[in-house]
Design an enzyme around this catalytic site. Structure first.
Site, PDB file in Angstrom:
ATOM      1  N   HIS A 115     -14.606  -4.004  38.964  1.00 41.17           N
ATOM      2  CA  HIS A 115     -15.114  -3.291  37.781  1.00 41.17           C
ATOM      3  C   HIS A 115     -16.081  -4.161  36.991  1.00 41.17           C
ATOM      4  O   HIS A 115     -16.143  -5.373  37.180  1.00 41.17           O
ATOM      5  CB  HIS A 115     -13.963  -2.818  36.875  1.00 41.17           C
ATOM      6  CG  HIS A 115     -13.113  -3.927  36.325  1.00 41.17           C
ATOM      7  ND1 HIS A 115     -11.926  -4.330  36.895  1.00 41.17           N
ATOM      8  CD2 HIS A 115     -13.272  -4.742  35.246  1.00 41.17           C
ATOM      9  CE1 HIS A 115     -11.392  -5.321  36.182  1.00 41.17           C
ATOM     10  NE2 HIS A 115     -12.204  -5.596  35.182  1.00 41.17           N
TER      11      HIS A 115
ATOM     12  N   HIS B 167     -17.740  -8.671  31.058  1.00 41.57           N
ATOM     13  CA  HIS B 167     -17.413  -9.469  32.241  1.00 41.57           C
ATOM     14  C   HIS B 167     -17.615  -8.645  33.508  1.00 41.57           C
ATOM     15  O   HIS B 167     -17.775  -7.426  33.452  1.00 41.57           O
ATOM     16  CB  HIS B 167     -15.971 -10.004  32.178  1.00 41.57           C
ATOM     17  CG  HIS B 167     -14.897  -8.949  32.264  1.00 41.57           C
ATOM     18  ND1 HIS B 167     -14.357  -8.323  31.162  1.00 41.57           N
ATOM     19  CD2 HIS B 167     -14.264  -8.407  33.338  1.00 41.57           C
ATOM     20  CE1 HIS B 167     -13.441  -7.458  31.549  1.00 41.57           C
ATOM     21  NE2 HIS B 167     -13.353  -7.474  32.866  1.00 41.57           N
TER      22      HIS B 167
ATOM     23  N   GLU C 292     -14.119 -12.393  36.053  1.00 36.18           N
ATOM     24  CA  GLU C 292     -12.679 -12.196  36.267  1.00 36.18           C
ATOM     25  C   GLU C 292     -12.426 -12.175  37.768  1.00 36.18           C
ATOM     26  O   GLU C 292     -13.201 -11.581  38.525  1.00 36.18           O
ATOM     27  CB  GLU C 292     -12.248 -10.865  35.637  1.00 36.18           C
ATOM     28  CG  GLU C 292     -10.765 -10.546  35.813  1.00 36.18           C
ATOM     29  CD  GLU C 292     -10.361  -9.188  35.199  1.00 36.18           C
ATOM     30  OE1 GLU C 292     -11.225  -8.535  34.571  1.00 36.18           O
ATOM     31  OE2 GLU C 292      -9.200  -8.786  35.371  1.00 36.18           O
TER      32      GLU C 292
END
Lengths: 139, 139
Positions: free
Chosen positions: A7, A80, A129
């Site tokens: 994502h 992010h 991430e």
């Protein structure tokens, strides 16, 4: 191999308003139910694109780790990118061995699998991430 | 339906250095040859994830539209997200009808199909690129 982009995390002062924007302007129609992650200080909501997801992130409270981001970017913005890794502990060990700074210990992320963040200074200013790939069928 | 996320655009002061970072730390191994887009004032390079791409963007010269971004973010950072649309002219007309500000006229993007950018103020602070879906087999 570079992992799947699970994502793109987008900070917003209002998940409700962002949902309206993605629906109205971009035609988004697969939108999850927003939920709280108090341990991480955020509320999140996933919007599905055909090949990945947008994770809307709203501060849970004033102590939220994204409160500072929104102070600098009051309208919200890209926060992010999240890449999947097969094994979070192996990924962390590998990155540390290569000199990268991992922010904290692996913890449970929004998709229920362990995640960590890599310091943006190691990744050209991008907060990355790493997320252990969810099992087949899970999100 | 929300379109496929074609790529995440990441600004960098040095494509060469960013390629090294993505190779070394994230294991990227499908990396395109960097090329210049002088009409858009940028050099670009695509890195493949299994489901989408990272577009590294370096200023072509001082007049580059991303020079200002890098002044504010010298290390680089997330610059835009690009969603595919089936028809760029229909998408532009639809967004304009809904009050969004489209930046300029459709022009040829890095994948050879027409693109436009939507003003971040309409998209919660996120710079959104719309790109006509490349034909099957093309990138």
């Amino acid at each position: 191999m570079l992992g799947r982009l699970n994502h793109v995390g987008i900070a917003t002062p209002s998940i409700a308003r962002s949902i309206e924007t993605y629906k109205t302007l971009l035609g988004a129609d697969v939108i999850g139910v927003p939920f709280d992650l108090p341990a991480q200080g955020v509320k999140v909501c996933f919007i599905d694109a055909p090949n990945t997801q947008i994770e809307l992130i709203e501060p849970y409270d004033d102590a939220s780790p994204i409160a500072g981001f929104l102070k600098k970017n009051p309208a919200g913005g890209q926060h992010h990118v999240c890449f999947e890794v097969p094994d979070i502990h192996a990924a962390v060990a590998d990155m540390k061995a290569k000199g990268a700074t991992i922010l904290g210990e692996p913890r449970t992320g929004a998709h229920g699998t362990p995640i960590v963040f890599v310091h943006p200074r190691d990744m050209g200013g991008v907060l990355v991430e790493l997320m252990e790939t969810p099992q087949e069928g899970a999100h």
